[in-house]
Design an enzyme around this catalytic site. Structure first.
Site, mmCIF file in Angstrom:
data_model
loop_
_atom_site.group_PDB
_atom_site.id
_atom_site.type_symbol
_atom_site.label_atom_id
_atom_site.label_comp_id
_atom_site.label_asym_id
_atom_site.label_seq_id
_atom_site.Cartn_x
_atom_site.Cartn_y
_atom_site.Cartn_z
ATOM 1 N N GLU A 140 26.617 -25.387 -33.780
ATOM 2 C CA GLU A 140 27.351 -24.351 -34.514
ATOM 3 C C GLU A 140 26.414 -23.192 -34.833
ATOM 4 O OE1 GLU A 140 29.180 -26.180 -37.919
ATOM 5 O OE2 GLU A 140 30.516 -27.388 -36.652
ATOM 6 N N GLY A 245 24.454 -40.188 -28.714
ATOM 7 C CA GLY A 245 24.495 -41.138 -27.592
ATOM 8 C C GLY A 245 24.800 -40.418 -26.280
ATOM 9 N N GLU A 371 19.776 -29.324 -25.617
ATOM 10 C CA GLU A 371 19.672 -30.800 -25.625
ATOM 11 C C GLU A 371 18.482 -31.263 -26.455
ATOM 12 O OE1 GLU A 371 21.637 -32.981 -23.978
ATOM 13 O OE2 GLU A 371 22.630 -31.841 -22.389
HETATM 14 P P1 TGC Z 1 19.423 -39.442 -37.871
HETATM 15 O O1 TGC Z 1 19.618 -39.806 -39.293
HETATM 16 O O2 TGC Z 1 18.097 -39.662 -37.235
HETATM 17 O O3 TGC Z 1 20.499 -40.196 -36.961
HETATM 18 C C1 TGC Z 1 21.885 -40.224 -37.278
HETATM 19 C C2 TGC Z 1 22.500 -41.394 -36.549
HETATM 20 O O4 TGC Z 1 22.370 -41.189 -35.128
HETATM 21 C C3 TGC Z 1 21.606 -42.279 -34.566
HETATM 22 N N1 TGC Z 1 20.773 -41.662 -33.504
HETATM 23 C C4 TGC Z 1 21.053 -41.791 -32.211
HETATM 24 N N2 TGC Z 1 22.013 -42.481 -31.560
HETATM 25 C C5 TGC Z 1 22.032 -42.398 -30.214
HETATM 26 N N3 TGC Z 1 21.136 -41.662 -29.520
HETATM 27 C C6 TGC Z 1 20.165 -40.947 -30.128
HETATM 28 N N4 TGC Z 1 19.310 -40.201 -29.428
HETATM 29 C C7 TGC Z 1 20.079 -41.002 -31.538
HETATM 30 N N5 TGC Z 1 19.271 -40.435 -32.476
HETATM 31 C C8 TGC Z 1 19.709 -40.858 -33.673
HETATM 32 C C9 TGC Z 1 20.807 -42.849 -35.696
HETATM 33 O O5 TGC Z 1 20.459 -44.178 -35.449
HETATM 34 C C10 TGC Z 1 21.793 -42.715 -36.842
HETATM 35 O O6 TGC Z 1 22.769 -43.737 -36.716
HETATM 36 P P2 TGC Z 1 23.434 -44.420 -38.019
HETATM 37 O O7 TGC Z 1 24.324 -45.472 -37.460
HETATM 38 O O8 TGC Z 1 22.271 -44.933 -38.817
HETATM 39 O O9 TGC Z 1 24.172 -43.303 -38.711
HETATM 40 O O10 TGC Z 1 19.905 -37.944 -37.658
HETATM 41 P P3 TGC Z 1 19.272 -36.573 -38.181
HETATM 42 O O11 TGC Z 1 20.358 -35.810 -38.858
HETATM 43 O O12 TGC Z 1 18.000 -36.806 -38.945
HETATM 44 O O13 TGC Z 1 18.926 -35.821 -36.799
HETATM 45 C C11 TGC Z 1 17.998 -36.341 -35.919
HETATM 46 C C12 TGC Z 1 17.711 -35.342 -34.776
HETATM 47 C C13 TGC Z 1 17.061 -34.075 -35.317
HETATM 48 C C14 TGC Z 1 16.738 -36.023 -33.855
HETATM 49 C C15 TGC Z 1 18.998 -35.003 -34.022
HETATM 50 O O14 TGC Z 1 19.957 -34.469 -34.802
HETATM 51 C C16 TGC Z 1 18.762 -34.167 -32.795
HETATM 52 O O15 TGC Z 1 18.556 -34.723 -31.719
HETATM 53 N N6 TGC Z 1 18.821 -32.791 -32.890
HETATM 54 C C17 TGC Z 1 18.826 -31.948 -31.698
HETATM 55 C C18 TGC Z 1 20.224 -31.414 -31.486
HETATM 56 C C19 TGC Z 1 20.587 -31.368 -30.047
HETATM 57 O O16 TGC Z 1 19.969 -31.957 -29.163
HETATM 58 N N7 TGC Z 1 21.653 -30.661 -29.754
HETATM 59 C C20 TGC Z 1 22.162 -30.602 -28.407
HETATM 60 C C21 TGC Z 1 23.509 -29.940 -28.367
HETATM 61 S S1 TGC Z 1 24.331 -30.201 -26.826
HETATM 62 C C22 TGC Z 1 23.514 -29.270 -25.720
HETATM 63 O O17 TGC Z 1 22.526 -28.675 -25.962
HETATM 64 C C23 TGC Z 1 24.118 -29.262 -24.376
HETATM 65 S S2 TGC Z 1 23.333 -28.257 -23.220
HETATM 66 C C24 TGC Z 1 24.071 -28.920 -21.860
HETATM 67 C C25 TGC Z 1 23.747 -28.256 -20.603
HETATM 68 O O18 TGC Z 1 24.159 -27.104 -20.392
HETATM 69 O O19 TGC Z 1 23.122 -28.941 -19.750
HETATM 70 P P1 FAD Z 2 17.321 -23.819 -34.250
HETATM 71 O O1 FAD Z 2 17.764 -25.187 -34.564
HETATM 72 O O2 FAD Z 2 17.646 -22.727 -35.186
HETATM 73 O O3 FAD Z 2 15.748 -23.853 -33.991
HETATM 74 C C1 FAD Z 2 14.942 -22.653 -33.969
HETATM 75 C C2 FAD Z 2 13.488 -23.100 -33.840
HETATM 76 O O4 FAD Z 2 13.121 -23.884 -34.975
HETATM 77 C C3 FAD Z 2 13.233 -23.972 -32.604
HETATM 78 O O5 FAD Z 2 12.000 -23.643 -32.025
HETATM 79 C C4 FAD Z 2 13.172 -25.373 -33.186
HETATM 80 O O6 FAD Z 2 12.366 -26.243 -32.408
HETATM 81 C C5 FAD Z 2 12.568 -25.114 -34.552
HETATM 82 N N1 FAD Z 2 12.894 -26.174 -35.515
HETATM 83 C C6 FAD Z 2 14.118 -26.513 -35.989
HETATM 84 N N2 FAD Z 2 14.021 -27.553 -36.829
HETATM 85 C C7 FAD Z 2 12.721 -27.901 -36.887
HETATM 86 C C8 FAD Z 2 11.972 -28.905 -37.555
HETATM 87 N N3 FAD Z 2 12.571 -29.805 -38.358
HETATM 88 N N4 FAD Z 2 10.652 -28.937 -37.379
HETATM 89 C C9 FAD Z 2 10.030 -28.062 -36.569
HETATM 90 N N5 FAD Z 2 10.672 -27.085 -35.901
HETATM 91 C C10 FAD Z 2 11.993 -27.003 -36.061
HETATM 92 N N6 FAD Z 2 25.108 -26.891 -27.557
HETATM 93 C C11 FAD Z 2 26.255 -27.633 -27.440
HETATM 94 O O7 FAD Z 2 26.693 -28.257 -28.397
HETATM 95 N N7 FAD Z 2 26.919 -27.691 -26.248
HETATM 96 C C12 FAD Z 2 26.497 -27.009 -25.144
HETATM 97 O O8 FAD Z 2 27.113 -27.096 -24.079
HETATM 98 C C13 FAD Z 2 25.321 -26.207 -25.243
HETATM 99 N N8 FAD Z 2 24.906 -25.456 -24.192
HETATM 100 C C14 FAD Z 2 23.871 -24.580 -24.360
HETATM 101 C C15 FAD Z 2 23.556 -23.666 -23.342
HETATM 102 C C16 FAD Z 2 22.553 -22.737 -23.526
HETATM 103 C C17 FAD Z 2 22.272 -21.732 -22.449
HETATM 104 C C18 FAD Z 2 21.798 -22.727 -24.716
HETATM 105 C C19 FAD Z 2 20.664 -21.744 -24.921
HETATM 106 C C20 FAD Z 2 22.087 -23.621 -25.718
HETATM 107 C C21 FAD Z 2 23.139 -24.547 -25.570
HETATM 108 N N9 FAD Z 2 23.514 -25.395 -26.626
HETATM 109 C C22 FAD Z 2 24.643 -26.181 -26.500
HETATM 110 C C23 FAD Z 2 22.859 -25.296 -27.919
HETATM 111 C C24 FAD Z 2 21.484 -25.936 -27.985
HETATM 112 O O9 FAD Z 2 21.568 -27.328 -28.012
HETATM 113 C C25 FAD Z 2 20.768 -25.386 -29.213
HETATM 114 O O10 FAD Z 2 20.429 -24.040 -28.924
HETATM 115 C C26 FAD Z 2 19.540 -26.185 -29.608
HETATM 116 O O11 FAD Z 2 19.886 -27.482 -30.046
HETATM 117 C C27 FAD Z 2 18.688 -25.492 -30.671
HETATM 118 O O12 FAD Z 2 19.485 -25.040 -31.733
HETATM 119 P P2 FAD Z 2 19.323 -23.503 -32.256
HETATM 120 O O13 FAD Z 2 19.439 -22.616 -31.047
HETATM 121 O O14 FAD Z 2 20.289 -23.309 -33.348
HETATM 122 O O15 FAD Z 2 17.848 -23.403 -32.760
#
Ligand code: TGC
Ligand code: FAD
Length: 392
Positions: A140, A245, A371
């Site tokens: 978001e 997941g 991701e």
């Molecule tokens: P936390 O308290 O650690 O965990 C909450 C619950 O989630 C479980 N969990 C997982 N389960 C499955 N796989 C994983 N990798 C998991 N990591 C944690 C955990 O066990 C817990 O479960 P429960 O049952 O106890 O509730 O959560 P937190 O709020 O402290 O956040 C942890 C953190 C920062 C690592 C996580 O939120 C994170 O990975 N942040 C990054 C966000 C992210 O990757 N966003 C991606 C958006 S999608 C995208 O970018 C698509 S691009 C696609 C493309 O174009 O290819």
């Molecule tokens: P922020 O979370 O604001 O982070 C900004 C900076 O702060 C980063 O360098 C980060 O590493 C750092 N930071 C944040 N927290 C911490 C911490 N605790 N400690 C140290 N450093 C920290 N999302 C979807 O849901 N679905 C999609 O299909 C999807 N596709 C995407 C496609 C593109 C081209 C792009 C660019 C993004 C996409 N995303 C999607 C979103 C993407 O997953 C997010 O951009 C990403 O997770 C980072 O979030 P943010 O951009 O808000 O950066």
């Protein structure tokens, strides 16, 4: 753009560790990329257009749901085959791999794992064939790395749910037919809900002016009092662990995918270094250029081995989320460094669309962020090895 002369590097004979089926699947994807992606991808990126013409081809090579069971239209392949397909597609372009990653791991996977049988039968075959395209709404405007703070929400209205909120940075959003959206219910618990194009109040504006992933369409998902039928809620898992997941599966695919981008940069720079003459000799004869090439192939080989082992663990259901984070972080960083060095090796030509390197390099700037960013994955490793959470 120059003709695609790509030859895949395999310095440690990793092919010997693959099965005949793995190689057949990989080679089919490789041939398709050469035939159908390479000739059009540069123009698509230059004009910031998603090339919809490649959708049927992606379905044919099994890129939509490689590991989803055949009964739902998937290819029913193992995790190494899935990785190899991602590698080949990203060799063509990270944006094309993005389209496949989202469709497979972020849309089909949650419907398969968290959905009921009716939902699987309704959506998966159409997604596998590419008839319907999907998007995944987690991020978001105010909640990127920290998705648990999301404010998108739905209320139970008796015979339907009322969905409100907005998602940003959503791959495939401008043309998706369905979106798997993560939203909080009235108790604040996160659930997945399937939103379909055409539902009143649901819009998907495109995000313009990207310098990265230009051949992939990115946009928003906006929900203004969208009435969603109750049967569209994914019933079998809730909480943040549900979307995370899905990310495990997509991040694993990215770890393989970026090897493809790195291989393309290395292969291009190696060929160029043998042909480009300066000071009366090929630049590949200069020690400084050999250092770059030697380091590239070393890092690519390490990444290939990392992924192969991770794939074996995934096949045995033993891969941990933290192991996947390590591979995503390491391999994207590796690919970015390879792309930057390869670009320098081509001198001025390296910045043009005659060669794929600059496009890969710019694409990888998104891949290192989405991701889970480079830093977030480091903190996941830090938490795993120390037991101390640096996020909270
Ligand atoms: P936390 O308290 O650690 O965990 C909450 C619950 O989630 C479980 N969990 C997982 N389960 C499955 N796989 C994983 N990798 C998991 N990591 C944690 C955990 O066990 C817990 O479960 P429960 O049952 O106890 O509730 O959560 P937190 O709020 O402290 O956040 C942890 C953190 C920062 C690592 C996580 O939120 C994170 O990975 N942040 C990054 C966000 C992210 O990757 N966003 C991606 C958006 S999608 C995208 O970018 C698509 S691009 C696609 C493309 O174009 O290819
Ligand atoms: P922020 O979370 O604001 O982070 C900004 C900076 O702060 C980063 O360098 C980060 O590493 C750092 N930071 C944040 N927290 C911490 C911490 N605790 N400690 C140290 N450093 C920290 N999302 C979807 O849901 N679905 C999609 O299909 C999807 N596709 C995407 C496609 C593109 C081209 C792009 C660019 C993004 C996409 N995303 C999607 C979103 C993407 O997953 C997010 O951009 C990403 O997770 C980072 O979030 P943010 O951009 O808000 O950066």
């Amino acid at each position: 753009m120059k003709p695609d002369l790509f030859e895949a590097p395999d310095y440690y004979n990793i092919d010997d560790l693959l099965t005949e089926e793995h190689k057949l699947i990989r080679d089919a994807a490789r041939a398709w990329v050469k035939r159908d992606v390479s000739p059009i991808i540069e123009e698509a990126a230059q004009t910031a257009t998603f090339p919809k013409s490649i959708i049927p081809g992606l379905a044919e090579i099994g890129a939509f749901g490689p590991y989803i069971p055949e009964q739902y239209g998937g290819a029913g392949l193992d995790q190494i085959s899935y990785g190899l397909i991602m590698q080949e597609i990203e060799r063509g372009d990270s944006g094309v791999r993005s389209t496949a990653s989202v469709q497979s791991s972020l849309v089909m996977y949650p419907i398969w794992k968290y959905g009921n049988e009716e939902q699987r039968n309704k959506y998966l075959p159409k997604l596998a064939s590419g008839e319907w395209m999907g998007s995944f709404g987690l991020t978001e405007p105010d909640h990127g790395s920290n998705p648990s703070g999301m404010t998108t929400n739905y209320k139970d209205m008796g015979d339907h749910y009322l969905l409100n909120g907005a998602k940003l940075w959503i791959s495939n959003s401008p043309f998706c037919d369905v979106a798997v959206v993560w939203a909080k219910n009235e108790e604040g618990r996160i659930h997945g809900i399937i939103v379909e194009r055409g539902m009143e109040g649901f819009t998907t504006p495109e995000t313009h002016n990207k310098w990265s992933l230009r051949a992939s369409a990115t946009g928003e998902l906006i929900f203004q009092d969208v009435k969603v039928p109750k049967e569209n809620l994914l019933p079998n898992k809730s909480g943040l662990g549900a979307p995370l997941g899905c990310l495990d599966s997509a991040r694993y695919g990215i770890a393989w995918g970026v090897i493809g981008a790195a291989m393309d940069c290395y292969d291009t720079a190696l060929r160029y270094s043998k042909e480009r003459v300066q000071f009366g000799r090929p630049i590949g004869g200069f020690q400084l250029q050999q250092k770059k090439l030697a380091e590239m192939i070393t890092e690519i080989t390490k990444a290939q081995l990392l992924c192969l082992r991770l794939g074996q663990l995934k096949n045995e259901n033993k891969a941990t989320s933290a192991q996947i984070s390590m591979a995503k972080r390491n391999n994207v960083d590796m690919a970015l460094k390879v792309a930057r060095d390869a670009r320098q090796m081509l001198g001025g030509m390296g910045i043009t669309g005659e060669y794929p390197i600059m496009r890969h390099m710019m694409n990888l700037e998104s891949v290192v962020t989405y991701e889970g960013t480079h830093d977030i994955h480091l903190l996941i490793t830090g938490l795993d090895i120390t037991g101390i959470n640096a996020f909270k």
